[in-house]
Design an enzyme around this catalytic site. Sequence first.
Site: not given
Ligand SMILES: NC(=O)c1ccc[n+]([C@@H]2O[C@H](COP(=O)([O-])OP(=O)(O)OC[C@H]3O[C@@H](n4cnc5c(N)ncnc54)[C@H](O)[C@@H]3O)[C@@H](O)[C@H]2O)c1
Length: 450
Positions: A224, A356, A360
């Site tokens: 991601g 969440y 954030k």
């Molecule tokens: N996708 C969106 O639209 C979006 C929007 C706003 C914010 N975000 C934020 O962006 C960041 C990445 O989001 P994403 O969509 O790529 O998420 P995702 O779920 O695809 O990836 C998250 C990664 O974090 C790792 N992770 C989770 N818990 C962990 C832990 N305890 N220790 C180590 N690694 C851990 C997971 O294994 C995964 O590889 C997150 O913080 C998310 O909240 C995403």
Amino acid sequence: MSDRYIDFANSSLGHRLVAAIGLPSPVRLERWQAGRLRPVEGALLIGGGLLAAKVLAFANKLTDAIYSYGPEPLVAPAWIPGHGPKLKAVVFDASQLQHTDQLKQLREFFQPLLKNLDHSAHLVILGRAPESLADPFAASAQRALEGFGRSLAKELRNGGTLQLLYVGDGAEDQLEGALRFFLSPKSAYVSGQVIRLGACATHVQDWTRPLAGRKALVTGAARGIGASIAETLARDGAEILLLDVPQAKADLDALAARLGGRSIALDICAEDAATQLVEQLPDGIDIVVHNAGITRDKTLANMTPEYWDAVLAVNLNAPQVLTKTLLDSGTLHDNGRVVLLASISGIAGNRGQTNYAASKAGLIGLAQAWAPLLGERGISINAVAPGFIETQMTAHIPFALREAGRRMSSLGQGGLPQDVAEAVAWLSQPGSGAVSGQALRVCGQSLLGA
Ligand SMILES: NC(=O)c1ccc[n+]([C@@H]2O[C@H](COP(=O)([O-])OP(=O)(O)OC[C@H]3O[C@@H](n4cnc5c(N)ncnc54)[C@H](O)[C@@H]3O)[C@@H](O)[C@H]2O)c1
């Protein structure tokens, strides 16, 4: 996940149909491609006050095609409405506007340009932060730029974006780095933002590899947004350490091998995570990106303690504990950069996401509170707040909500992981100590919390 509606709206039949029934018509945004050198590929128009002359001094590093416009033309060919080329980028210095009657200069400058903007044009207004001005009328005029800019950003079509940069005293020499980001496709999905630039003693040495010589740690890097951040920081010359949970080790190792980086399989919530991390970083670190994050959505009435605790532990407590340990142990070098992945949920709130959104919002508060303290060591700390980004996390959202998330923004579409990664890469640059304690939204000017 691909956005089929964009494909449809940009097909010849779809384009006519969408226009005929008044549906949103998002365009395909231009994004930064590997190998590109110039931030602006097309005409750059510069106008306005004294800061415009500062921009002109380095504008030839942004593009070959520089024009000026306005009552006091700069040393650049004049742009003539209706005759000049389509504009790919525009900078207007509004910092000299001090009275209400001078605000008309905004209309006079921008109105003739609007029908002459190229696809995915990027506009920037420069000003002075209202809180830095002693004269209440001048402060009011500078604050007016915010309402003007956010509104004009909503009126732009064809993938256009607009930001307002408040340039502090001594921050003029960091304008180049900011404009290289905000005038280029690196900021394709950023619009309607207000950013304050301050003085910063460190500078980028080589714009083709702005992070050369810097070591960067990215958590949640196996997939991601985190994987995209790791790739982008590596592209910009950083040495990368990729961290993710042990279960993701195979993906993490493969990406680390591809990027020439090192992987660290570690759960950031493990009791000894901070100690283990310090042991893994004997030579210290320059950039820390807290990207790992999880969702466990339920309305508060149905929220279990496990859901609540898990989200607060991963998203908020771990970045706090790890950053403090990296600082206290001296592992995070002076002039380091810390970037926290927040979310517009943390700004606007979101039904079913009390846990969440709390986590954030807490990260945004952390950046604000810590910035002045870390500034003594030249370290910056900022939050990046993505809106709807096309990842596995958002692919799980029910269809109707997913569609609403995509379309409820000025750009009418979801962003890509690359869009968030480019923002993180910019904030990680040596010169980006000019920005600290701020939250940069990467959300296509989402209507949520705007
Ligand atoms: N996708 C969106 O639209 C979006 C929007 C706003 C914010 N975000 C934020 O962006 C960041 C990445 O989001 P994403 O969509 O790529 O998420 P995702 O779920 O695809 O990836 C998250 C990664 O974090 C790792 N992770 C989770 N818990 C962990 C832990 N305890 N220790 C180590 N690694 C851990 C997971 O294994 C995964 O590889 C997150 O913080 C998310 O909240 C995403």
